[in-house]
Design a protein around this motif. Sequence first.
Motif, mmCIF file in Angstrom:
data_model
loop_
_atom_site.group_PDB
_atom_site.id
_atom_site.type_symbol
_atom_site.label_atom_id
_atom_site.label_comp_id
_atom_site.label_asym_id
_atom_site.label_seq_id
_atom_site.Cartn_x
_atom_site.Cartn_y
_atom_site.Cartn_z
ATOM 1 N N SER A 10 0.816 -1.216 0.000
ATOM 2 C CA SER A 10 0.000 0.000 0.000
ATOM 3 C C SER A 10 0.847 1.264 0.000
ATOM 4 N N LEU A 11 1.992 1.233 0.692
ATOM 5 C CA LEU A 11 2.846 2.418 0.738
ATOM 6 C C LEU A 11 3.338 2.821 -0.648
ATOM 7 N N TRP A 36 9.479 -5.346 7.930
ATOM 8 C CA TRP A 36 9.237 -5.809 6.565
ATOM 9 C C TRP A 36 9.796 -4.809 5.571
ATOM 10 N N GLN A 37 10.257 -5.305 4.437
ATOM 11 C CA GLN A 37 10.840 -4.455 3.406
ATOM 12 C C GLN A 37 9.776 -3.954 2.437
ATOM 13 N N VAL A 44 9.428 -0.783 6.377
ATOM 14 C CA VAL A 44 8.163 -0.071 6.575
ATOM 15 C C VAL A 44 8.370 1.227 7.340
ATOM 16 N N MET A 45 9.179 1.217 8.409
ATOM 17 C CA MET A 45 9.379 2.426 9.204
ATOM 18 C C MET A 45 10.037 3.535 8.380
ATOM 19 N N THR A 50 8.971 8.995 5.349
ATOM 20 C CA THR A 50 9.029 9.931 4.216
ATOM 21 C C THR A 50 7.704 10.678 4.023
ATOM 22 N N LEU A 51 6.680 10.336 4.792
ATOM 23 C CA LEU A 51 5.383 10.994 4.654
ATOM 24 C C LEU A 51 5.332 12.356 5.345
ATOM 25 N N ILE A 52 6.195 12.580 6.350
ATOM 26 C CA ILE A 52 6.090 13.827 7.120
ATOM 27 C C ILE A 52 6.819 14.979 6.430
ATOM 28 N N LYS A 53 6.382 16.188 6.779
ATOM 29 C CA LYS A 53 7.051 17.397 6.308
ATOM 30 C C LYS A 53 8.444 17.484 6.938
#
Length: 251
Positions: A10-11, A36-37, A44-45, A50-53
């Motif tokens: 999903s990412l 998990w890769q 995953v982490m 990379t989603l945050i400002k």
Amino acid sequence: QWWYGDATKSLLMLPTEYFGSFDMVLVDLSETVMSWQVTDQMDVMTALSTLIKPDGIFVKNELYLEKMSEIFPHTIQIHYYDVPVICSQCLILGSHKTDFLNTPLTNHNIDEHNLFIKPLNHSGNAYDIVHDYERNPKSRLTQCAINENRREETKQLRSPGILMVIEAEQVSLDLTNMEEVKLQLETHLTNEAKLNVISIQYKANIMSIIMQEGYLSIRVWPEHKFCALDIHLWSAFDKHENAKIAALEAL
């Protein structure tokens, strides 16, 4: 929006504009899932970070200080003791630009009777809950290297796709006229979302639109001016948001 499914898949399907756009990302996943890769270079982490400002804050519960300090230049661990049932709770906060120890605190006018988070003017040290702090100027994401020999696949060849579920209320279109509903949806999906409509079929209050990129199904309740839509794309995921906008404009 709610996204369900395997996070490692999903990412990679999230809209490009999501990345680097969030003020806060709060994660509550097991240690197994976090390892998990997503790609050959990101777990995953790291992908979630990379989603945050740049000045956004990434929050993970439990003991992840060491792991997160590899990703973020600024990492802090806060700890609450005497928590009912679970006894204690720690949270790890990470940021690319927010220095947790030197950034002025904001008064959010919290109630004096709140059990754990006290008002900013409450007597006592504002940093009492701080357990650890790490500063890592050479964090992983600041040391990204470009490998010219590395080749990424850019074409989606096989995928179960993404299903978007939409509810439309107070619809202005006459839902008793399914021919008009068909015409409006086909026109907007083709012209606005740039999707390739192959066929459209309907019976009673249910309509199915088959496209080269996926399908759209819609059920209508004229008496309630209400529609339920499923938009399932198995390619051209970047058109998902446009498909939603086009369908709602058609209605």
